[in-house]
Design an enzyme around this catalytic site. Structure first.
Site, PDB file in Angstrom:
ATOM      1  N   HIS A 282      31.513  26.013  52.998  1.00 26.53           N
ATOM      2  CA  HIS A 282      32.975  26.094  53.068  1.00 26.53           C
ATOM      3  C   HIS A 282      33.432  26.847  54.318  1.00 26.53           C
ATOM      4  O   HIS A 282      32.764  27.760  54.790  1.00 26.53           O
ATOM      5  CB  HIS A 282      33.523  26.794  51.822  1.00 26.53           C
ATOM      6  CG  HIS A 282      33.234  26.065  50.549  1.00 26.53           C
ATOM      7  ND1 HIS A 282      34.024  25.046  50.074  1.00 26.53           N
ATOM      8  CD2 HIS A 282      32.208  26.184  49.677  1.00 26.53           C
ATOM      9  CE1 HIS A 282      33.514  24.583  48.949  1.00 26.53           C
ATOM     10  NE2 HIS A 282      32.407  25.256  48.677  1.00 26.53           N
TER      11      HIS A 282
ATOM     12  N   ASP B 139      40.935  23.159  51.568  1.00 30.52           N
ATOM     13  CA  ASP B 139      39.949  23.956  50.825  1.00 30.52           C
ATOM     14  C   ASP B 139      40.114  25.457  51.085  1.00 30.52           C
ATOM     15  O   ASP B 139      40.093  25.894  52.232  1.00 30.52           O
ATOM     16  CB  ASP B 139      38.566  23.475  51.301  1.00 30.52           C
ATOM     17  CG  ASP B 139      37.398  24.223  50.690  1.00 30.52           C
ATOM     18  OD1 ASP B 139      37.589  24.967  49.711  1.00 30.52           O
ATOM     19  OD2 ASP B 139      36.258  24.039  51.189  1.00 30.52           O
TER      20      ASP B 139
HETATM   21 ZN   LIG Z   1      34.000  21.979  45.455  1.00 29.86          ZN
HETATM   22 ZN   LIG Z   2      31.599  20.744  47.411  1.00 35.47          ZN
END
Ligand SMILES: [Zn+2]
Ligand SMILES: [Zn+2]
Length: 571
Positions: free
Chosen positions: A384, A211
């Protein structure tokens, strides 16, 4: 340090003999080049597996579009080989396009229970719930999909039950992180599985896909608990009602609000359909503990004194028609925001929503409420990983090859740079985008020829029927409006027997512009009369005469260019 863009077909690592050496391919259909729309394919021999099947919400340049979904044509071209879809977590940008895929393809869908529960809701809306095979998976319980052995790995994120995957292939293990952060103190105690990630790293990982969303942020993303602490302080001091707007999918945030309400002797009403659905599903599945007698219907909550009320609502992006926007506009039928109320937008300001959010903020302030949002107070943390966590992931997994995923091109590029900083050789970092596959062998990797991928627009029941031409028309309509001019001609002689009549939308306000409309008709009649001496005009010539004349008139008079639509009726 230079950023290498590897040309298609270029090999990295020692070249192998492609004929004898087994290989696997990863092929991104979405999410590598944009935030959202996440979908990654993994091809190993005769087996094809999709990781996630997400959508993206449209931007200002896509008027009327409901969602954007990946173009499945590459996948559907190999439909016999598709063994299933594995889902990482419950966010729409990872599960939202499933109904559109499953109506084309009957394959099993594996995923964490919360993601499957929400996917089932979406499938129900499309009448597909009976067809879908939804199979729940658990961290560390590996399962086989064709020749691939798939192991779910717990990761923390802004949803409950987030997963990454370790996938054993004939050429080595691949790790996909899903969306993640390393929250050392998650609300449900389900920490990211550092241990397993490190074990896989120790055994050897061929390729990591991680990510990239927050690669711009230095340091570490704060724990979800930090938001709880900040909110506790606000709850303690709030003299009257507290209204919290957040994403309905953020069960941990919702948990903290419910707990705070219980702690401070308040009751909670849920507003917004998705808020009610998600809270119901999460409680049923055991992801949410609703403190006893804390949640009440709005009517019962309203009977309590304001200092005992909490409203938990959708609309954190100021979406028109959301409960929060209606309250702000004083249009909510059961709720009036007033002096001393505290409104907290406990969510990220999604790029593109700044205007709708600030409108709602201004309206609420005008009503006398105190308003807190990401711009002015600490009321939200991201789901995140920031740079230090991204480096930690790379260090735990120690992949031979690295592919940044989930981000715009700039994010992917920056994540690639970060990987080189922690010691990956530049030629082992592959910044690829949607439609650009990567072929991996035990020892090497090469970027494949690009194939066309696109975004498919969904508007109402139409999937893919709205393209660039229709979008351009919509933009023109939005900018300059439309004028329809109609005449009726005699079928036999071609003589004009009625009209021209004019109707318009978005050009002038007709009730106040009768004189202009009359003038336009006169101009049109004169243009038609100029041809009367000759033989009657053919239909095409008549259409272009009407269009050209009216366009010129409007342009001279207003310097506007509405879409002009001539209609010729025959009688
Ligand atoms: Zn996402
Ligand atoms: Zn997500």
């Amino acid at each position: 340090m230079t950023d290498r863009v590897i040309p298609a077909g270029a090999a990295a690592g020692p070249p192998g003999d492609p004929a004898s050496e087994p290989s696997v391919r990863i092929v991104p259909l979405g999410g590598l080049g944009e935030i959202g729309l996440n979908m990654m394919l993994l091809e190993a021999g005769e087996d094809l597996l999709a990781i996630d099947c997400g959508l993206m919400f449209p931007d200002d340049e896509m008027p009327g579009i409901d969602y954007v979904i990946p173009d499945f044509s590459y996948l559907l071209g190999k439909r016999e080989q598709v063994r299933g879809v594995i889902l990482t977590h419950a966010h729409e940008d990872h599960i939202g396009a499933l109904p559109f895929l499953l109506r084309e393809l009957d394959v099993p869908v594996y995923g964490p229970r919360m993601a499957l529960a929400l996917a089932r809701e979406r499938l129900r809306e499309h009448g597909l719930q009976d067809r879908a095979r939804l199979l729940p998976v658990e961290p560390r319980r590996a399962f086989d999909v064709g020749s691939l052995r798939v192991e779910p790995i717990r990761v923390t994120h802004s949803v409950v039950d987030g997963l990454g995957y370790g996938i054993e292939t004939p050429v080595g293990t691949l790790v996909h992180t899903g969306d993640f952060k390393f929250d050392a103190h998650p609300i449900d105690g389900e920490r990211s599985d550092y241990h397993r990630l490190a074990e896989l790293g120790e055994r050897g990982v061929l390729c990591l896909m991680a990510d990239s969303t927050n690669v711009d942020r230095p340091g570490t993303t704060p724990s979800e608990h930090e938001v709880g602490r900040a909110l506790a302080d606000r709850f303690r001091r709030a003299p009257r009602r507290v209204i919290v707007a957040t994403f309905a999918s953020h069960i941990h945030r919702i948990q903290q609000v419910l707990d705070l309400a219980a702690t401070f002797g308040r009751k909670v009403a849920l507003l917004g359909r998705s808020m009610e659905t998600n809270v119901g599903l999460a409680a049923e599945l055991g992801y949410l503990r609703v403190p006893k007698e804390t949640v009440l219907p709005l009517e019962e909550l309203s009977a309590l004194p304001p200092y005992r009320q909490v409203i938990l609502s959708t609309g954190s992006q100021g979406e028109p028609n959301s409960a929060l926007a209606l309250m702000a506009a004083e249009e909510h039928k059961d709720l009036q925001v007033g002096e001393g109320d505290l409104v907290i937008l406990s969510a990220r300001v999604i790029p593109g929503h700044e205007r709708t959010i600030t409108r709602v903020v201004n309206q609420l302030l005008r009503l006398g409420a105190e308003v807190l949002w990401e711009g002015v107070a600490f009321v939200h943390v991201s789901g995140h990983a920031s740079q230090d966590e991204l480096k930690l992931m790379l260090s735990l997994v120690r992949p031979q090859f690295f592919v940044p995923v989930h981000g715009e091109y700039r994010h992917l590029l920056a994540h690639g740079r970060l990987a080189r900083e922690v010691g990956l050789p530049a030629e082992h970092v592959f910044v690829i985008e949607d439609g650009q596959g990567l072929e991996l062998t035990k020892t090497g990797a090469r970027v494949l020829q690009r194939f066309p991928v696109g975004r498919v627009l969904v508007d109402g029941k139409g999937v893919g029927d709205v393209g660039a031409v229709v979008l351009r028309d919509r933009q023109l309509l939005a900018e300059d409006g439309m004028v329809v001019v109609a005449v009726t001609v005699d079928r036999a002689t071609g003589e004009i027997i009625a009209g021209p009549e004019i109707a318009s939308r978005g050009w002038v306000y007709e009730r106040e512009a009768e004189a202009v409309l009359e003038e336009a008709k006169t101009v049109l009649r004169e243009a038609l009369a100029a041809h009367r001496s000759e033989t009657p005009l053919a239909r095409d010539a008549l259409v272009s005469l009407l269009r050209g004349t009216l366009r010129r008139f409007i342009n001279q008079r207003y310097e506007r260019k509405p879409i002009v639509l001539p209609i010729v009726l025959e009688a």
